[in-house]
Design an enzyme around this catalytic site. Structure first.
Site, short mmCIF file in Angstrom:
data_model
loop_
_atom_site.label_atom_id
_atom_site.label_comp_id
_atom_site.label_asym_id
_atom_site.label_seq_id
_atom_site.Cartn_x
_atom_site.Cartn_y
_atom_site.Cartn_z
N TYR A 81 -21.92 -98.78 -97.14
CA TYR A 81 -22.87 -99.88 -97.07
C TYR A 81 -22.28 -101.07 -97.80
CZ TYR A 81 -27.17 -102.60 -97.81
OH TYR A 81 -28.13 -103.59 -97.83
N ASP B 52 -14.86 -103.23 -101.65
CA ASP B 52 -16.23 -103.56 -102.03
C ASP B 52 -16.57 -102.75 -103.27
OD1 ASP B 52 -18.89 -103.94 -102.41
OD2 ASP B 52 -19.51 -103.37 -100.38
N LYS C 149 -24.01 -106.05 -108.96
CA LYS C 149 -24.64 -105.05 -109.84
C LYS C 149 -24.28 -105.25 -111.32
CE LYS C 149 -25.99 -102.11 -106.14
NZ LYS C 149 -25.36 -101.78 -104.88
C1 LIG Z 1 -25.51 -102.64 -103.57
C2 LIG Z 1 -24.31 -102.81 -102.73
C3 LIG Z 1 -24.15 -103.94 -101.91
C4 LIG Z 1 -25.25 -104.95 -101.69
O1 LIG Z 1 -25.60 -105.62 -102.85
P1 LIG Z 1 -27.01 -106.41 -102.88
O2 LIG Z 1 -27.00 -107.07 -104.21
O3 LIG Z 1 -28.06 -105.34 -102.72
O4 LIG Z 1 -27.01 -107.35 -101.75
C5 LIG Z 1 -22.95 -104.10 -101.25
N1 LIG Z 1 -21.97 -103.20 -101.36
C6 LIG Z 1 -22.09 -102.10 -102.12
C7 LIG Z 1 -20.95 -101.16 -102.24
C8 LIG Z 1 -23.27 -101.86 -102.82
O5 LIG Z 1 -23.40 -100.75 -103.54
#
Ligand SMILES: *Cc1c(COP(=O)(O)O)cnc(C)c1O
Length: 432
Positions: free
Chosen positions: A149, A243, A271
């Site tokens: 994701y 990511d 995060k």
């Molecule tokens: C949480 C997450 C996202 C999205 O971040 P948001 O702040 O919810 O838009 C993208 N990539 C990874 C790997 C994530 O864990």
């Protein structure tokens, strides 16, 4: 919809109100407890390893706001700093010193990042990263992995993990087929499949990967997998995007790229770098990042980007994480937790497979190794739902989905973890 009975809980009452006003009653889908059933808890406050709901019940929290709260909730130093900063204005729409300081911390921690742009969410970070990759390569196609994701931008919401997987949804309507066709997907941990795609397509702009997956539950990269992605990308003139929105400053100060010794072209963060406030970032070499406006022509902007509150929470969090003994301690306590959970599950005759990297982990209700989406998806979601509710009854708050990672913070002491394992013993016994 049934209205709550007069003696229903405050969470039930709030959820009934919320469902009239907000789609599904929530501002992010997995929060709705759809995968596990029941009413989501409305949270009133959080402190250290605990969250307290509006009915006054306190839980040991392993969601940690889905990853950011590595220092625990409401860290006193951060709260005090936020109060002081807020008194001087919450957003200027103009440069401020804190942005420079946070950028310095990030660049210091992650060698592949020489220059970084702050945004407001992980979604914005990945969305901007793929625009950069497409812009500099002049190519349109992306390779992503099933069950990973990367936020909810159109090009990346293809065979996605997290809430899409939890709800068992097909790829979302509203994404033009003419756009989705540029996103090619293959199983995580399958470098041969990536090689095949590179042979079939000469217009791949980037490979985007969660170097340790969190969003189909925690799944580690096989030895050599990330190196293969690095080599294939370079060989075929594509960029490698790590990511690290979840793994950045989580699995190590330098992220998964430090742990597995790879150098991506672009890194996405979020995060933890916002310390619990809304933040994302993307970065890479100076040469690459200078293509972003205003030095370059690839456009990306943000009204609230770099605002002093988010920068303060992020900056103080990253400064604390400079003490690398924190990661050794998180490793020890997370091992204590996961070993404990595995043992008591086995004692209760329940088959689980626990995947863990540092302080992110998932116990899959599964009898074989989980290495990709196909194997993760064999997990017994119904049993997970029962376990989730049994743990909630014992005062332990886990992710309301089998396909999410759990997180340990520095405020989860040995005693808290011991208590968790004891409560889990009852929960597992109850599942027999
Ligand atoms: C949480 C997450 C996202 C999205 O971040 P948001 O702040 O919810 O838009 C993208 N990539 C990874 C790997 C994530 O864990």
């Amino acid at each position: 919809m049934t209205s709550p009975t007069p003696d229903s809980s405050r969470s039930e009452k709030l959820f009934a109100r919320a469902q009239e006003l907000i789609p599904g009653g929530v501002n992010s889908p997995v929060r709705a407890f759809r995968a596990v059933g029941g009413t989501p808890l409305f949270i009133k406050s959080a402190q250290g390893p605990f969250i307290t709901d509006v009915d006054g019940r306190r839980y040991i929290d392993y969601v940690g706001s889905w990853g950011p709260m590595i220092l625990g909730h409401a860290d006193p130093e951060i709260v005090a700093a936020l109060q002081a900063v807020a008194a001087n204005g919450t957003s200027f729409g103009a440069p401020n010193e804190l942005e420079v300081e946070l950028a310095e911390e990030i660049v210091d921690a992650v060698p592949s990042i020489e220059m970084v742009r702050m945004v407001n969410s992980g979604t914005e970070a990945t969305m901007s990263a793929i625009r950069l990759a497409r812009g500099v390569t002049g190519r349109d196609k992306l390779i992503k992995f099933e069950g990973c994701y990367h936020g909810h931008a159109d090009s990346l919401l293809v065979k996605a993990g997290s809430g899409v997987a939890t709800l068992g949804l097909p790829d979302s309507p509203g994404i033009p087929a003419s756009l989705a066709q540029h996103t090619l997907t293959v199983p995580f941990n399958d470098a041969t499949a990536v090689e095949d795609l590179f042979k079939q397509h000469d217009d791949i702009a980037a490979v985007i990967v969660e170097p340790v997956v969190g969003n189909m539950g925690c799944v580690q990269p096989r030895e050599g997998f990330l190196q293969a992605l690095r080599e294939l990308s370079t060989q075929h003139g594509a960029l490698l995007i790590c990511d690290e929105v979840m793994t950045g400053f989580r699995v190590a100060r330098g992220g998964a790229q430090a742990l597995y010794n790879i150098t991506p072209d672009i890194t996405c963060l979020g995060k933890i770098i916002g310390g619990g406030l809304p933040v994302g970032a993307y970065g890479g070499s100076r040469e690459l990042m200078r293509n972003i406006a205003p030095t370059g022509s690839i456009y990306q902007a943000g009204t609230l980007s770099g605002n002093p509150l988010a920068m303060t929470a992020g900056l103080l969090t990253l400064r604390r994480l400079k003490d690398e003994s924190i990661y050794a301690e998180l490793e020890r306590r997370s091992a204590q937790l996961c070993d404990g959970l595995s043992n008591i599950a086995a004692d209760a005759g329940i088959k689980t497979i626990t995947n863990r990297v540092g302080s992110m982990w998932t116990s899959f209700f599964n009898d074989g190794p989980v290495t990709n989406w196909e194997t993760a998806n064999r997990s017994d979601r119904e049993l997970y739902g029962k376990f989730f509710h049994a743990m909630l009854d014992e005062g332990i708050y886990l992710a309301p989905s089998q396909f999410e990672a759990g997180f340990v913070s520095i405020t989860h002491t040995e005693e808290i973890i011991e208590q968790t394992i004891n409560e889990a013993r009852n929960a597992f016994q109850g599942l027999r």
